[in-house]
Each structure stands twice: as C-alpha cells, then as structure tokens.
Design a protein around this motif. Structure first.
Motif, PDB file in Angstrom:
ATOM      1  N   SER A   1      -1.666  36.730  15.334  1.00  0.00           N
ATOM      2  CA  SER A   1      -1.686  37.621  14.179  1.00  0.00           C
ATOM      3  C   SER A   1      -3.052  38.292  14.023  1.00  0.00           C
ATOM      4  O   SER A   1      -3.148  39.506  13.795  1.00  0.00           O
ATOM      5  N   THR A   2      -4.119  37.518  14.186  1.00  0.00           N
ATOM      6  CA  THR A   2      -5.474  38.071  14.094  1.00  0.00           C
ATOM      7  C   THR A   2      -5.756  39.000  15.265  1.00  0.00           C
ATOM      8  O   THR A   2      -6.386  40.047  15.098  1.00  0.00           O
ATOM      9  N   TYR A   3      -5.281  38.650  16.443  1.00  0.00           N
ATOM     10  CA  TYR A   3      -5.435  39.515  17.623  1.00  0.00           C
ATOM     11  C   TYR A   3      -4.790  40.877  17.367  1.00  0.00           C
ATOM     12  O   TYR A   3      -5.380  41.920  17.664  1.00  0.00           O
TER      13      TYR A   3
ATOM     14  N   ILE B   1      -7.137  42.834  14.924  1.00  0.00           N
ATOM     15  CA  ILE B   1      -8.411  43.351  15.437  1.00  0.00           C
ATOM     16  C   ILE B   1      -8.220  44.392  16.540  1.00  0.00           C
ATOM     17  O   ILE B   1      -9.113  45.202  16.775  1.00  0.00           O
ATOM     18  N   THR B   2      -7.072  44.390  17.190  1.00  0.00           N
ATOM     19  CA  THR B   2      -6.812  45.406  18.211  1.00  0.00           C
ATOM     20  C   THR B   2      -6.129  46.643  17.629  1.00  0.00           C
ATOM     21  O   THR B   2      -5.915  47.621  18.336  1.00  0.00           O
ATOM     22  N   GLY B   3      -5.772  46.583  16.340  1.00  0.00           N
ATOM     23  CA  GLY B   3      -5.119  47.713  15.688  1.00  0.00           C
ATOM     24  C   GLY B   3      -3.630  47.796  15.961  1.00  0.00           C
ATOM     25  O   GLY B   3      -2.960  48.730  15.507  1.00  0.00           O
ATOM     26  N   LYS B   4      -3.096  46.832  16.662  1.00  0.00           N
ATOM     27  CA  LYS B   4      -1.672  46.865  16.999  1.00  0.00           C
ATOM     28  C   LYS B   4      -0.782  46.545  15.803  1.00  0.00           C
ATOM     29  O   LYS B   4       0.359  46.979  15.749  1.00  0.00           O
TER      30      LYS B   4
ATOM     31  N   VAL C   1     -11.015  35.027  14.053  1.00  0.00           N
ATOM     32  CA  VAL C   1     -11.479  36.232  14.741  1.00  0.00           C
ATOM     33  C   VAL C   1     -12.098  35.872  16.086  1.00  0.00           C
ATOM     34  O   VAL C   1     -11.829  36.532  17.102  1.00  0.00           O
ATOM     35  N   GLU C   2     -12.909  34.818  16.133  1.00  0.00           N
ATOM     36  CA  GLU C   2     -13.516  34.397  17.403  1.00  0.00           C
ATOM     37  C   GLU C   2     -12.450  34.024  18.432  1.00  0.00           C
ATOM     38  O   GLU C   2     -12.532  34.407  19.595  1.00  0.00           O
ATOM     39  N   LEU C   3     -11.446  33.287  17.993  1.00  0.00           N
ATOM     40  CA  LEU C   3     -10.376  32.889  18.913  1.00  0.00           C
ATOM     41  C   LEU C   3      -9.519  34.085  19.327  1.00  0.00           C
ATOM     42  O   LEU C   3      -9.088  34.173  20.479  1.00  0.00           O
ATOM     43  N   ALA C   4      -9.305  35.023  18.418  1.00  0.00           N
ATOM     44  CA  ALA C   4      -8.548  36.237  18.759  1.00  0.00           C
ATOM     45  C   ALA C   4      -9.330  37.090  19.761  1.00  0.00           C
ATOM     46  O   ALA C   4      -8.737  37.674  20.672  1.00  0.00           O
ATOM     47  N   LYS C   5     -10.645  37.138  19.613  1.00  0.00           N
ATOM     48  CA  LYS C   5     -11.472  37.877  20.582  1.00  0.00           C
ATOM     49  C   LYS C   5     -11.429  37.212  21.947  1.00  0.00           C
ATOM     50  O   LYS C   5     -11.413  37.885  22.979  1.00  0.00           O
TER      51      LYS C   5
END
Length: 195
Positions: free
Chosen positions: A60-62, A65-68, A184-188
């Motif tokens: 969900s966070t990924y 942060i990617t705008g998807k 956020v760190e894990l999504a990055k």
C-alpha cells in the motif's frame, strides 16, 4: 444467596482473567525478546498472519510513493494491495523470521545485506513499556483481540500497534501496524527490488 455469591465470584474471576491475560502474554513476549530466544518468540507470533499484515502495509505504501495509487483509485488500490502482497514476498522472507523479528522488536536495528532498519526503532526498544498507566492507556481490548501501541512514550505517528489474538490458548502477535517512516523505508526497499 450463597449461589449468587458463587456466581458473582466466578464472573469477577473470569473478567479479571480476561483483563490480565493479555499482559501475561505481553510479559512472556518481552522475556523472549530480552533473552534473544528465537524459539520462545516463535511461540508468541503467528508468522503467516504477520506476513500478510506487513505485506499489505508495504505494498500500500509502495503504491502511494510511486504514485500508482492515484492512478488506480481507491478500489483499484485496495485490490492491488491485496493481490500485490506477493510482490513483497522476497522482502518479507528477509524480515519475517524469528531472528529478524527479534532485531526489529527489540529496536536493535537490522543490518543485513538486503535490508537496513536503524537501531532504536522498535516496539520493545529501551523503556518502551513505560509505567503501568502508560501501558494501560495505550491498550485496546476486543473479543479475542488485544492491541497495544509501543513505545508508550512516543507520539502516535512513531508507535507500532501490535495486535494480539488468542490462538491455541495463547496470546500471539498476528499483526504489527508499522510507523509511517518504517513503512516508507520498506516500500522504498521494495521499489529498489522490483524496479
């Protein structure tokens, strides 16, 4: 009159047990973490449910942060999060195992070749539980569920929210809501892995 007293006593004991038993489970979990006992920790965590919970949060966070998520809309994001949790499987394999969970929960940090989480960020880091009052005000009860936000002295956005459920007559962690910066760190990290 004697039967009423016996019934009231039984009800009071049951309510007392219901209110106290999650804290006994929490104490056993804390002991396993302090002793760095991976076997005892494994008895206190349902790894499959925890993996599902973390996978959905990371995906969900990924998507955010990617705008998807903006492209998919709310319904599309919900579906993609549920289905896309398999994208996070390699990352979750590195994170959701007894040794790494000991490091994460204790706040000692994770410094593996594939995953970096800073020290001091964990629900059972130093002085995380605080006073009995702080513990009490950071807990929520449900039927068969118990939630606690840790560290108790940290602002809500920096807290981990641990969900315990009664499974096989023991309180076990089934979900951990991660603080925003860790999500956020894990999504990055997931973004680096899948491109």
């Amino acid at each position: 009159m004697k039967r009423i007293i016996i019934c009231l006593t039984i009800v009071l004991v049951a309510v007392g047990y219901f209110l106290a038993s999650p804290f006994v489970g929490l104490a056993h979990l804390r002991s396993a973490i302090d002793a760095r006992n991976a076997s005892a920790l494994s008895e206190r965590i349902d790894f499959q449910r925890l993996r599902n919970s973390l996978g959905q949060q990371i995906v969900s966070t990924y998507l955010k942060i990617t705008g998807k998520s903006a492209q998919l809309g709310q319904l599309g994001t919900s579906i993609a999060t549920s289905v896309g949790a398999s994208m996070a499987e390699p990352l979750l394999a590195d994170l959701v195992n007894p040794e790494m969970m000991l490091d994460l929960l204790s706040g000692s940090g994770i410094s593996a070749a594939s995953l970096q989480i800073p020290a001091g960020l964990g629900p059972f880091s130093k002085d995380a539980l605080g006073s009995a009052w702080e513990i009490f005000i950071n807990t929520e009860y449900g039927i068969g569920n118990f939630y606690i936000r840790l560290p108790t002295s940290t602002v809500a956005t920096e807290q981990f929210r641990l969900r315990f459920q009664v499974l096989q007559w023991n309180w076990k962690i089934t979900a951990i809501d991660l603080p925003e910066r860790l999500r956020v760190e894990l999504a990055k990290e997931l973004q680096r892995r899948i491109g």
